[in-house]
Design a protein around this motif. Sequence first.
Motif, short mmCIF file in Angstrom:
data_model
loop_
_atom_site.label_atom_id
_atom_site.label_comp_id
_atom_site.label_asym_id
_atom_site.label_seq_id
_atom_site.Cartn_x
_atom_site.Cartn_y
_atom_site.Cartn_z
N SER A 16 -2.92 0.53 -0.38
CA SER A 16 -2.95 -0.15 -1.67
C SER A 16 -4.37 -0.60 -2.02
CB SER A 16 -2.00 -1.35 -1.64
OG SER A 16 -0.67 -0.95 -1.44
N ILE A 17 -5.11 -1.07 -1.03
CA ILE A 17 -6.50 -1.47 -1.26
C ILE A 17 -7.34 -0.25 -1.62
CG2 ILE A 17 -8.55 -2.49 -0.21
CD1 ILE A 17 -6.67 -4.17 1.52
N TYR A 18 -7.17 0.84 -0.88
CA TYR A 18 -7.89 2.07 -1.21
C TYR A 18 -7.54 2.55 -2.62
CZ TYR A 18 -9.30 2.76 3.69
OH TYR A 18 -9.87 2.63 4.93
N GLY A 19 -6.27 2.43 -2.99
CA GLY A 19 -5.85 2.89 -4.30
C GLY A 19 -6.50 2.11 -5.43
N ALA A 257 -4.57 8.57 -8.00
CA ALA A 257 -5.51 7.76 -7.21
C ALA A 257 -4.76 6.82 -6.27
CB ALA A 257 -6.43 6.97 -8.14
N VAL A 258 -3.71 6.18 -6.78
CA VAL A 258 -2.94 5.26 -5.95
C VAL A 258 -2.17 6.02 -4.87
CG1 VAL A 258 -1.12 3.53 -5.94
CG2 VAL A 258 -2.77 3.56 -7.79
N ILE A 259 -1.57 7.16 -5.24
CA ILE A 259 -0.86 7.96 -4.24
C ILE A 259 -1.82 8.46 -3.17
CG2 ILE A 259 0.38 10.14 -3.89
CD1 ILE A 259 1.67 9.70 -6.61
N GLY A 260 -2.99 8.90 -3.58
CA GLY A 260 -4.00 9.32 -2.61
C GLY A 260 -4.41 8.19 -1.70
N GLY A 261 -4.59 6.98 -2.27
CA GLY A 261 -4.93 5.83 -1.45
C GLY A 261 -3.86 5.51 -0.43
N LEU A 262 -2.59 5.56 -0.86
CA LEU A 262 -1.49 5.31 0.07
C LEU A 262 -1.46 6.35 1.18
CD1 LEU A 262 1.34 4.33 -2.45
CD2 LEU A 262 0.10 2.80 -0.90
N LEU A 263 -1.69 7.62 0.83
CA LEU A 263 -1.68 8.67 1.85
C LEU A 263 -2.81 8.48 2.86
CD1 LEU A 263 -0.83 11.85 -0.27
CD2 LEU A 263 0.63 10.69 1.40
N ILE A 264 -4.01 8.17 2.37
CA ILE A 264 -5.14 7.94 3.29
C ILE A 264 -4.85 6.75 4.20
CG2 ILE A 264 -7.56 7.29 3.43
CD1 ILE A 264 -7.18 10.16 2.61
N GLY A 265 -4.31 5.67 3.61
CA GLY A 265 -3.98 4.51 4.43
C GLY A 265 -2.93 4.81 5.48
N LEU A 266 -1.92 5.57 5.12
CA LEU A 266 -0.86 5.92 6.08
C LEU A 266 -1.38 6.84 7.17
CD1 LEU A 266 2.12 6.45 3.60
CD2 LEU A 266 1.90 4.63 5.31
N ILE A 267 -2.19 7.83 6.77
CA ILE A 267 -2.73 8.76 7.77
C ILE A 267 -3.59 8.01 8.78
CG2 ILE A 267 -4.33 10.69 8.10
CD1 ILE A 267 -3.38 11.70 5.33
#
Length: 308
Positions: A16-19, A257-267
């Motif tokens: 969420s922060i990355y997003g 952008a938010v979906i990408g942020g969530l994916l990066i955070g989860l990975i």
Amino acid sequence: MEYFLQQLINGITLGSIYGLIAIGYTMVFGIIGMVNFSHGDVFMVSAFIALIAFLVVTTWLGISSIAIALIVMLVVGMTLTGLWSWVIEKLAYRPLRGSFRLAPLISAIGVSLVLSNFIQIVQDPRNKPIPPMFDPSAVIPITTGENGFAVVLAYKQIVIVLVTAVLLGIFWYIVQKTSLGRAQRACEQDRKMAALLGINVDRTISATFVMGAGLAAVAGVMYLMQYGVISYQDGFIPGVKAFTAAVLGGIGSLPGAVIGGLLIGLIETFFSGYFSLAYKDVAAFSILAIVLIFMPQGLLGRPEVEKV
């Protein structure tokens, strides 16, 4: 199972922060086609502004209410960071807008170094801690059955996710339903034609920078809330991760952008928890490379159309 769910919660919080930071990248790139590499350091500056605002409210003014302190941090951080970003766009980027394509990129890198070194000189290189905004015991234990498992969901994590979701909805509405959003989308398609139709292109681009900086300021407050410490070096890595999230989700797409942020955070979180903390960045960028091989426009991006 409890470890998996705990890592899932941690990954969504980090994502969420990355997003929030990634939205600023994708908005600026969508309109003027420039990667604002100083955006990560704008996020770092906003976190320091929020830290100072928190200390002023709680220490100097003696206000103990966390809700009031949080509101003051958000308002002061968004205002000052937006003003700072407006000045950067006006002085460092606007004069180079008609220059060759690498000039704004070089200018953005220079602004990034200036911001980082400015904070290093003014605040010194040491990490700056912040007193806990939430009681460490303010958690929601989730249990299942007599011999079930327990997962801790902190209130600060709930706040971070809710703030991200609300801001995504607000900014999507602004871009899709307001006159400013129509001007931004017109500038994205063709700046010259937008100017001929009476749109103030300079004002629209400046507003976009301010909006992106405001989101970075919110991300700075959320980062402080989650980790409780900030350093002058904390702009580069989150900035690169957020840019990666914007590219992964589809540059130019706010939900992407938010979906990408969530994916990066989860990975990152799952790789750190199950494999190795040292190689979590390798995992994130490897997934990005794999996705872009098969989907060059990102997950929600639109294919680039060459104008002839």
